[in-house]
Design a protein around this motif. Sequence first.
Motif, short mmCIF file in Angstrom:
data_model
loop_
_atom_site.label_atom_id
_atom_site.label_comp_id
_atom_site.label_asym_id
_atom_site.label_seq_id
_atom_site.Cartn_x
_atom_site.Cartn_y
_atom_site.Cartn_z
N VAL A 261 0.74 -1.28 -0.06
CA VAL A 261 0.11 0.07 -0.06
C VAL A 261 1.08 1.22 0.01
O VAL A 261 0.56 2.23 -0.80
N THR A 262 2.18 1.20 0.55
CA THR A 262 2.67 2.40 0.78
C THR A 262 3.64 2.65 -0.43
O THR A 262 3.65 3.84 -0.95
N THR A 264 2.64 1.64 -3.33
CA THR A 264 1.51 2.07 -4.45
C THR A 264 1.17 3.53 -4.24
O THR A 264 1.35 4.48 -5.19
N ARG A 265 1.27 3.83 -3.29
CA ARG A 265 0.95 5.59 -3.02
C ARG A 265 2.24 6.50 -3.34
O ARG A 265 2.07 7.33 -4.14
N LEU A 266 3.44 5.86 -2.88
CA LEU A 266 4.59 6.54 -3.26
C LEU A 266 4.56 6.79 -4.98
O LEU A 266 5.17 7.64 -5.50
N ARG A 268 2.46 6.29 -7.17
CA ARG A 268 1.37 7.24 -7.90
C ARG A 268 1.90 8.54 -7.72
O ARG A 268 1.60 9.54 -8.46
N GLU A 269 2.33 9.02 -6.56
CA GLU A 269 2.52 10.50 -6.33
C GLU A 269 4.17 10.76 -7.36
O GLU A 269 4.01 11.81 -7.67
N VAL A 276 3.24 1.37 -10.27
CA VAL A 276 1.80 1.21 -9.63
C VAL A 276 0.98 -0.29 -10.01
O VAL A 276 0.64 -0.93 -9.02
#
Length: 431
Positions: A261-262, A264-266, A268-269, A276
Motif C-alpha cells: 500500500v505504501t 503504491t502511494r509513493l 502514484r505520487e 503502480v
Amino acid sequence: MDRSAHLGEHLRRLRAERGLTQRELAEPEFSRGYLWALEAGRKTPTDEVLRYLAGRLGVSEDDLRHGRPTGLAEDLRERLAQVRRRSAVGQVWAAIAEFAEIAREAAQAHLVEEAALATRCLAEARMTLGEAGQALTDLRTLGPTLTELSSPLWASVIAVEAAARYRIESAEAAITLLEKALGELRARPSAQPDAELRLESALIHPCLASGAVERARQAAERGRLLLAHAAEPEWIAMYHLNAGQFWQAVGELAEAERGLVTATRLYRELGMEVLVARCLWSRGYVLGRMDRLPEAREELAQARRILSEAGAVFEYAGATLEACDLARRLGDLDEAAALAEETRRLHEEFEYAEGLGEAHRLIGLIARDRGDLDAAESALRRSLDLQIGAGLCGEAVATARVLGALLLGVGQLAAGIAVLRRAVVAAEETG
C-alpha cells in the motif's frame, strides 16, 4: 577535427557570444597572441589556463574543456525526466529511442553521470519489454565510467544489471553481483543509505528464488533499518515493493500488504504507473493468499489493464500468471487454461525460465484439477526441469511436492520419491 581545434573553435564562439576581443579575454594573465594560438588550435591549454578562461567566460571548466554548449547537462536531464514520465505511463517503445539518443549525446559531451542515467533508463525500458539480453548489452557500454559515478547512480545501474543477469543467467549470478557491490559500497569512507537500500532491495527476489530465505530476510531487515536515513522516494517505494515479496513468502501477509500500500502511494505520487501496476499485481497475490479473492481479482485486473495499455509486456505476462492461478483457485478452469496458455507463450518468447516454469506448473495443476493426470505429469515435469536448470530451488521444491503427490496418488511410489529427492539434491547443491 582534433581536440585542440575543437576546443579552440568552442572558445572563439563563447568569446564572440560575450562580445569580448581576444585581448579583453586574455589579459591580464595572458597575451592576445597566446589566446589567438589557442583559438586556432595551435596550442593546448593547461588546466590553469582552462580554469582562468572558464572563470572569465562564466562557464564550467569541464564545459570549456569538452566543448559543451552552456547548460547542456541541465537540458539533457530535463529531457530525460520528460521521457521517463512518458515511459512510466506507457510510451515505452518511443522512450527507448529517446533514451538511446540522450545517452549518445551525453557520452559524446563527456557527461558521465547523464550518460549513465540515460543508459540505465534505457536498460529498464528494455527489461519492461522482456529484452534482458539487450539491456545487459546497453549497460556494458558504460564500461570503466562506472567508477566515476555517484554512489546512488552506480548502485541503481548495478541493480538493473543484476535483474538482467537474473533473467538470462541465474539467480546465483545476480546474488554474486549484488553481494560484491554491497561489499564495495560499505568499504567507501562515507555512508550511502540510498545506494545501500537500492542494492539490498534488489537482493530479495533472487535470494528467495534460489531458496536463500535467510539471506532474503537479512536484506529485508537491513533495508528496513536504512529507510530512516534514505531520501530518494523511488528507492523507498522500490524497497516496500520488493520487501513485500519476502513478507508474503514467509507468511507475513499483513506486513506485505502494508508495504505494498505504501509503495503504491509513493509510485502514484511519482506518476510511475507501470510500477503502480506492479504493486497492484503483488497485492493481488497477497490478497489471494489471504482468501480475499474478489479483491485480489480486481487488483490483478487493474494491473493487467495498466500493463497492457503501457506495452509493458514482460510485467503483463507476470501478472497474467497470478490471474491464472487465481482463476484456477476460483474453479474457473476454462479461464485459467486460456490465461496459462497466454502467459506460457509470452514467457517462451522472452526465454524466461522462471516465468515459463511457473506457466507449466499452472498448466499441470489445471490438468490435474480436470482429471487429466498424464497431461498434469508432463507439464509438471517440464516445470521442474526449467526450475532446476535455472537454479530456482524454492520453486523447484514446491513443484516437486505437487508432482510427487500426484505420482504417489496413482501408486507410483518410486517415481514420486525420485522426484522429491531430485529437488532436494538440487537445493543442497545450490547451497
